[in-house]
Design a protein around this motif. Structure first.
Motif, mmCIF file in Angstrom:
data_model
loop_
_atom_site.group_PDB
_atom_site.id
_atom_site.type_symbol
_atom_site.label_atom_id
_atom_site.label_comp_id
_atom_site.label_asym_id
_atom_site.label_seq_id
_atom_site.Cartn_x
_atom_site.Cartn_y
_atom_site.Cartn_z
ATOM 1 N N MET A 1 1.082 -1.306 -0.130
ATOM 2 C CA MET A 1 -0.107 -0.067 -0.006
ATOM 3 C C MET A 1 1.156 1.265 -0.058
ATOM 4 O O MET A 1 1.525 1.502 0.973
ATOM 5 C CB MET A 1 -1.087 -0.048 1.181
ATOM 6 N N LYS A 2 0.685 2.187 -0.827
ATOM 7 C CA LYS A 2 1.375 3.191 -1.034
ATOM 8 C C LYS A 2 0.332 4.511 -1.015
ATOM 9 O O LYS A 2 -0.397 4.725 -1.821
ATOM 10 C CB LYS A 2 2.103 3.418 -2.454
ATOM 11 N N LEU A 3 0.690 5.244 0.094
ATOM 12 C CA LEU A 3 -0.028 6.482 0.347
ATOM 13 C C LEU A 3 0.623 7.566 0.088
ATOM 14 O O LEU A 3 1.962 7.638 0.146
ATOM 15 C CB LEU A 3 -0.388 6.506 2.225
ATOM 16 N N VAL A 4 -0.232 8.581 -0.431
ATOM 17 C CA VAL A 4 0.483 9.915 -0.789
ATOM 18 C C VAL A 4 -0.287 11.095 -0.545
ATOM 19 O O VAL A 4 -1.526 10.937 -0.132
ATOM 20 C CB VAL A 4 0.831 10.101 -2.575
ATOM 21 N N LYS A 13 -4.091 16.586 -0.862
ATOM 22 C CA LYS A 13 -5.317 15.659 -0.445
ATOM 23 C C LYS A 13 -4.616 14.452 -0.272
ATOM 24 O O LYS A 13 -3.639 14.142 -0.816
ATOM 25 C CB LYS A 13 -6.372 15.605 -1.593
ATOM 26 N N PRO A 14 -5.290 13.561 0.478
ATOM 27 C CA PRO A 14 -4.671 12.153 0.570
ATOM 28 C C PRO A 14 -4.991 11.189 -0.599
ATOM 29 O O PRO A 14 -5.986 11.004 -1.054
ATOM 30 C CB PRO A 14 -5.348 11.611 1.822
ATOM 31 N N GLY A 21 -0.291 2.388 -10.988
ATOM 32 C CA GLY A 21 0.616 3.775 -10.630
ATOM 33 C C GLY A 21 -0.118 4.948 -10.716
ATOM 34 O O GLY A 21 0.214 6.263 -10.569
ATOM 35 N N ARG A 22 -1.573 4.778 -10.709
ATOM 36 C CA ARG A 22 -2.336 5.823 -10.729
ATOM 37 C C ARG A 22 -2.653 6.327 -9.413
ATOM 38 O O ARG A 22 -2.848 5.601 -8.264
ATOM 39 C CB ARG A 22 -3.600 5.713 -11.390
ATOM 40 N N ILE A 23 -3.053 7.655 -9.218
ATOM 41 C CA ILE A 23 -3.335 8.083 -7.789
ATOM 42 C C ILE A 23 -4.878 7.906 -7.823
ATOM 43 O O ILE A 23 -5.696 8.206 -8.671
ATOM 44 C CB ILE A 23 -3.067 9.450 -7.449
ATOM 45 N N PRO A 55 -11.935 6.778 -6.451
ATOM 46 C CA PRO A 55 -11.823 7.428 -7.576
ATOM 47 C C PRO A 55 -10.400 7.727 -7.992
ATOM 48 O O PRO A 55 -9.614 8.031 -7.254
ATOM 49 C CB PRO A 55 -12.641 8.939 -7.249
ATOM 50 N N ALA A 56 -10.439 7.652 -9.577
ATOM 51 C CA ALA A 56 -9.212 8.063 -9.942
ATOM 52 C C ALA A 56 -8.820 9.405 -10.016
ATOM 53 O O ALA A 56 -9.924 10.178 -10.258
ATOM 54 C CB ALA A 56 -8.948 7.149 -11.299
ATOM 55 N N VAL A 57 -7.573 10.095 -9.736
ATOM 56 C CA VAL A 57 -7.515 11.504 -9.841
ATOM 57 C C VAL A 57 -6.867 11.739 -11.290
ATOM 58 O O VAL A 57 -6.126 10.791 -11.809
ATOM 59 C CB VAL A 57 -6.228 11.657 -8.772
#
Length: 147
Positions: A1-4, A13-14, A21-23, A55-57
């Motif tokens: 899990m990769k949080l950004v 925003k979190p 590789g999508r946020i 939701p995809a950013v």
């Protein structure tokens, strides 16, 4: 899990990075990446999420500092003998501890703003540590229980 944390500086925003590789936006799940969202119980809850359900950013986003609302920014100086040699100093017998202003924390691709009249800057980091619980006077024995 990769949080950004993503978005304009000061308005991040979190997010979570999916397998492609999508946020993915975590705004409906947590307020930000830091503090309570990094507690053991919150991390367990986040691990249960399916990134594809979030939701995809859209578009290319700026990555912000990895953790919000940092309480203290403690540093250790001359902790490597090679670094001490580079500076022409003898390695100290005990770690040199100092603090930095929290405003020094920036995103990975943000510009480093030099102080006025500064001609050069020095920076490095080999390891960043987030302590997820309040602690004081922790013994080595107790600290190693949580590794």
């Amino acid at each position: 899990m990769k949080l950004v944390r993503y978005g304009r500086s000061g308005h991040e925003k979190p997010g979570m990075i999916d397998d492609d590789g999508r946020i993915r936006d975590l705004s409906d799940v947590i307020n930000d990446v830091g503090g309570t969202s990094l507690s053991d119980s919150s991390i367990r809850r986040l691990k249960k999420l399916k990134p594809s359900d979030l939701p995809a950013v859209k578009g290319r986003q700026r990555y912000g500092p990895c953790v919000a609302n940092v309480g203290k920014f403690l540093c250790i100086g001359l902790n490597y003998s090679d670094h001490a040699k580079e500076t022409g100093l003898t390695p100290p017998k005990h770690p040199i501890l100092f603090m930095k202003a929290n405003s020094a924390i920036i995103g990975p691709n943000d510009n480093v703003v030099m102080p006025r009249k500064s001609r050069a800057t020095d920076w490095e980091i080999e390891l960043g540590v987030v302590i997820g619980r309040k602690c004081k006077y922790v013994t080595k024995k107790d600290a190693l229980k949580h590794v």
